[in-house]
Design a protein around this motif. Structure first.
Motif, mmCIF file in Angstrom:
data_model
loop_
_atom_site.group_PDB
_atom_site.id
_atom_site.type_symbol
_atom_site.label_atom_id
_atom_site.label_comp_id
_atom_site.label_asym_id
_atom_site.label_seq_id
_atom_site.Cartn_x
_atom_site.Cartn_y
_atom_site.Cartn_z
ATOM 1 N N LYS A 190 48.797 38.653 26.890
ATOM 2 C CA LYS A 190 47.634 39.493 26.604
ATOM 3 C C LYS A 190 46.924 39.867 27.907
ATOM 4 C CE LYS A 190 46.537 37.428 22.104
ATOM 5 N NZ LYS A 190 45.549 36.597 21.402
ATOM 6 N N GLN A 191 45.927 40.727 27.772
ATOM 7 C CA GLN A 191 45.099 41.149 28.908
ATOM 8 C C GLN A 191 44.477 39.918 29.584
ATOM 9 O OE1 GLN A 191 45.044 44.291 29.661
ATOM 10 N NE2 GLN A 191 43.526 44.360 31.272
ATOM 11 N N PRO A 192 44.559 39.807 30.934
ATOM 12 C CA PRO A 192 43.938 38.649 31.594
ATOM 13 C C PRO A 192 42.410 38.718 31.507
ATOM 14 C CG PRO A 192 44.834 40.169 33.221
ATOM 15 C CD PRO A 192 45.274 40.664 31.879
ATOM 16 N N ILE A 193 41.808 37.586 31.177
ATOM 17 C CA ILE A 193 40.338 37.520 31.129
ATOM 18 C C ILE A 193 39.802 36.887 32.407
ATOM 19 C CG2 ILE A 193 40.231 35.285 29.910
ATOM 20 C CD1 ILE A 193 37.861 36.565 28.302
ATOM 21 N N ILE A 194 40.614 36.008 33.031
ATOM 22 C CA ILE A 194 40.271 35.401 34.321
ATOM 23 C C ILE A 194 41.405 35.698 35.292
ATOM 24 C CG2 ILE A 194 39.866 33.247 35.588
ATOM 25 C CD1 ILE A 194 37.616 33.557 33.752
ATOM 26 N N THR A 195 41.059 36.164 36.479
ATOM 27 C CA THR A 195 42.060 36.421 37.522
ATOM 28 C C THR A 195 41.602 35.773 38.825
ATOM 29 O OG1 THR A 195 42.553 38.557 36.499
ATOM 30 C CG2 THR A 195 43.389 38.205 38.712
ATOM 31 N N LEU A 196 42.481 34.988 39.428
ATOM 32 C CA LEU A 196 42.232 34.412 40.751
ATOM 33 C C LEU A 196 43.268 34.999 41.700
ATOM 34 C CD1 LEU A 196 41.173 32.198 38.615
ATOM 35 C CD2 LEU A 196 41.231 30.640 40.526
ATOM 36 N N GLU A 197 42.789 35.606 42.783
ATOM 37 C CA GLU A 197 43.684 36.255 43.750
ATOM 38 C C GLU A 197 43.452 35.667 45.140
ATOM 39 O OE1 GLU A 197 42.598 40.346 43.417
ATOM 40 O OE2 GLU A 197 43.541 40.626 41.456
ATOM 41 N N GLY A 198 44.449 34.958 45.645
ATOM 42 C CA GLY A 198 44.373 34.402 47.001
ATOM 43 C C GLY A 198 43.189 33.477 47.207
ATOM 44 N N LEU A 249 46.376 33.244 40.046
ATOM 45 C CA LEU A 249 46.495 32.802 38.654
ATOM 46 C C LEU A 249 45.847 33.822 37.728
ATOM 47 C CD1 LEU A 249 47.166 30.427 36.666
ATOM 48 C CD2 LEU A 249 44.933 29.469 37.235
ATOM 49 N N GLU A 250 46.558 34.180 36.658
ATOM 50 C CA GLU A 250 45.991 35.031 35.609
ATOM 51 C C GLU A 250 45.952 34.242 34.316
ATOM 52 O OE1 GLU A 250 48.101 38.707 35.169
ATOM 53 O OE2 GLU A 250 47.023 39.667 36.814
ATOM 54 N N ILE A 251 44.785 34.252 33.646
ATOM 55 C CA ILE A 251 44.609 33.517 32.391
ATOM 56 C C ILE A 251 44.298 34.531 31.305
ATOM 57 C CG2 ILE A 251 43.294 31.712 31.208
ATOM 58 C CD1 ILE A 251 42.642 30.698 34.176
ATOM 59 N N ALA A 252 45.087 34.517 30.248
ATOM 60 C CA ALA A 252 44.997 35.542 29.203
ATOM 61 C C ALA A 252 43.835 35.278 28.254
ATOM 62 C CB ALA A 252 46.301 35.591 28.406
ATOM 63 N N GLU A 253 43.363 36.347 27.650
ATOM 64 C CA GLU A 253 42.313 36.241 26.635
ATOM 65 C C GLU A 253 42.833 35.425 25.452
ATOM 66 O OE1 GLU A 253 39.272 39.258 24.280
ATOM 67 O OE2 GLU A 253 40.689 40.031 25.747
ATOM 68 N N GLY A 254 42.041 34.448 25.019
ATOM 69 C CA GLY A 254 42.413 33.618 23.868
ATOM 70 C C GLY A 254 43.416 32.532 24.179
ATOM 71 N N VAL A 294 36.195 37.891 36.225
ATOM 72 C CA VAL A 294 36.058 37.606 34.794
ATOM 73 C C VAL A 294 35.984 38.957 34.088
ATOM 74 C CG1 VAL A 294 34.645 36.530 33.001
ATOM 75 C CG2 VAL A 294 34.839 35.428 35.230
ATOM 76 N N GLU A 295 36.913 39.185 33.162
ATOM 77 C CA GLU A 295 37.027 40.479 32.465
ATOM 78 C C GLU A 295 37.107 41.646 33.451
ATOM 79 O OE1 GLU A 295 35.039 40.459 28.261
ATOM 80 O OE2 GLU A 295 33.546 39.715 29.689
ATOM 81 N N GLY A 296 37.857 41.444 34.529
ATOM 82 C CA GLY A 296 38.081 42.504 35.509
ATOM 83 C C GLY A 296 36.965 42.707 36.509
ATOM 84 N N GLU A 297 35.871 41.963 36.362
ATOM 85 C CA GLU A 297 34.706 42.136 37.256
ATOM 86 C C GLU A 297 34.603 40.967 38.221
ATOM 87 O OE1 GLU A 297 29.834 42.616 36.930
ATOM 88 O OE2 GLU A 297 31.046 42.578 35.109
ATOM 89 N N PHE A 332 25.143 31.291 35.377
ATOM 90 C CA PHE A 332 24.670 31.797 34.082
ATOM 91 C C PHE A 332 24.961 33.293 33.884
ATOM 92 C CE2 PHE A 332 21.062 32.222 36.979
ATOM 93 C CZ PHE A 332 20.637 33.523 36.732
ATOM 94 N N GLU A 333 25.404 33.966 34.949
ATOM 95 C CA GLU A 333 25.721 35.398 34.852
ATOM 96 C C GLU A 333 27.210 35.665 34.593
ATOM 97 O OE1 GLU A 333 22.620 37.484 37.911
ATOM 98 O OE2 GLU A 333 24.188 36.279 38.858
ATOM 99 N N ARG A 334 28.006 34.612 34.449
ATOM 100 C CA ARG A 334 29.469 34.786 34.448
ATOM 101 C C ARG A 334 30.100 34.817 33.054
ATOM 102 N NH1 ARG A 334 32.180 32.085 39.772
ATOM 103 N NH2 ARG A 334 30.528 32.637 41.236
ATOM 104 N N ASN A 335 29.378 34.631 32.015
ATOM 105 C CA ASN A 335 29.910 34.636 30.647
ATOM 106 C C ASN A 335 30.955 33.543 30.432
ATOM 107 O OD1 ASN A 335 29.808 35.489 28.034
ATOM 108 N ND2 ASN A 335 30.882 37.410 28.348
ATOM 109 N N VAL A 336 30.765 32.407 31.157
ATOM 110 C CA VAL A 336 31.597 31.227 30.944
ATOM 111 C C VAL A 336 30.658 30.037 30.740
ATOM 112 C CG1 VAL A 336 33.464 32.139 32.382
ATOM 113 C CG2 VAL A 336 31.792 30.600 33.401
#
Length: 360
Positions: A2-10, A26-31, A64-67, A75-79
């Motif tokens: 599925k679409q990645p909700i969390i992406t870590l790049e380098g 690392l890419e972590i998929a939604e759900g 997070v969600e591409g942002e 508290f601004e990260r929706n996690v």
């Protein structure tokens, strides 16, 4: 996927000169239920804390969600994060502990009541709504901590060894409950543990970390059956690992020379003369009274440990290595002290490339 909700790049994290997370992608998929697994000091909790915003990445990008969120407050990260020590407010009731985040956000009272009641029902804590934390068991406190995190409807729930303080029976029960809850809600769970069995039980995928490096990212079945590095083979469950060199290749069957003798394993992408590792699980090991073609391992059976349907033992090989061996209880063919030849079906072993570093 599925679409990645969390992406870590380098992503890199340094504490002084010590690099505890090294170029993590690392890419972590939604759900998805993804577990960060590894021994103490491997960088898994630091990775979780960087996603949460409690640690700042030394380099790289976290989305997070591409942002991009590297410069955002937690508290601004929706996690939301659930810690091992629960961090409940001792002076507040269960209901008020769960409601706390909504109260801070000035959510209307009627909506708070509705959402908290729904959470209490979901974690089966309705009868305990008016109790204080010190009146609850460890498992009940853990449920309250999860409800408090979930009531804010985060897109991602981060869990840092949340079952670590529980006894074994409750821990296993909570593993099943957490997985059911995650499936029901469809929220992305990122779970940190050093417990391999816990990771295998709960995860959609497991990211095995060692010394700040992502060694392997795969499904539980692939991690167990097809470890990609020597570390993963040794860390997940029990394995016997031989280091050697390919001396013959016939089709996809490799004959490998090790310090203990020759062994065979199936492997495609290997050349004669190449150094490699061979991993074999104790349950796939065989002890033969006579030599087997392709194998020159011999040794002596040690004492047996009875574990119900399975009996575990070890074999002392002539070269000095001890190998783990499991057999069914009713199999009486092998006796303590017997001289045996160690072998296995080549397709049951795993051929592992000799990498300088971990690989995904």
């Amino acid at each position: 996927m599925k679409q990645p909700i969390i992406t870590l790049e380098g992503v890199v994290k340094r504490f002084g000169n010590n690099e505890v997370v090294k170029d993590l992608n690392l890419e972590i998929a939604e759900g998805e239920f993804l577990t960060l697994l590894g021994p103490s000091g491997c960088g898994k909790t630091t990775t979780l804390r960087m996603i949460a915003g409690f640690e700042e990445a030394s380099a790289g990008t976290i989305k997070v969600e591409g942002e991009r969120v590297e410069n955002k407050e937690p508290f601004e990260r929706n996690v939301n994060t659930v810690f091992q020590n629960y961090a409940l407010f001792p002076h507040m009731t269960v209901f008020n502990n769960i409601a706390y985040g909504l109260t801070i956000k000035k959510v209307p009272k009627a909506e708070i009541n509705e959402r908290v009641t729904e959470m209490l029902r979901m974690v089966q804590m309705e009868p305990y709504a008016k109790r204080k934390p010190d009146e609850l068991s460890g498992g009940q406190k853990q449920r309250v901590a999860i409800a408090r995190a979930l009531v804010n409807r985060p897109k991602v729930l981060l869990l840092d060894e949340p079952l670590g303080a529980l006894d074994l029976k409750l821990r296993k029960q909570m593993q099943i409950e957490l997985k059911r809850l995650q499936k029901k809600l469809g929220i992305t769970f990122i779970y940190v543990t050093h417990d391999q069995e816990e990771a295998l039980t709960m995860s959609d995928r497991i990211a095995v970390m060692h010394d700040g490096i992502l060694e392997q990212l795969d499904s539980p079945t692939e991690i167990y059956e097809n470890p990609k590095t020597r570390f993963v083979a040794g860390f997940i469950g029990e394995s016997n690992i031989f280091d050697g060199k390919v001396i013959e290749k016939e089709g996809n069957v490799l004959t490998v020379e090790t310090e203990e003798g020759t062994v065979q394993v199936c492997g495609e992408d290997f050349a004669v003369g190449e150094e490699m590792h061979v991993s074999i699980r104790p349950e796939y090991l065989e002890a033969s009274p006579s030599p087997v073609k392709g194998f020159t391992l011999s040794g002596t059976i040690k004492d047996f440990i009875y574990q119900g349907s399975v009996v575990k033992t070890a074999i002392d090989l002539k070269g000095g290595m001890e190998v783990k061996y499991s057999r069914f209880e009713q199999d009486q063919a092998v006796k303590e002290g017997a001289a045996v030849y160690v072998c296995w079906k080549p397709e049951k072993a795993v051929a592992i490339k000799k990498f300088g570093q971990g690989a995904v």
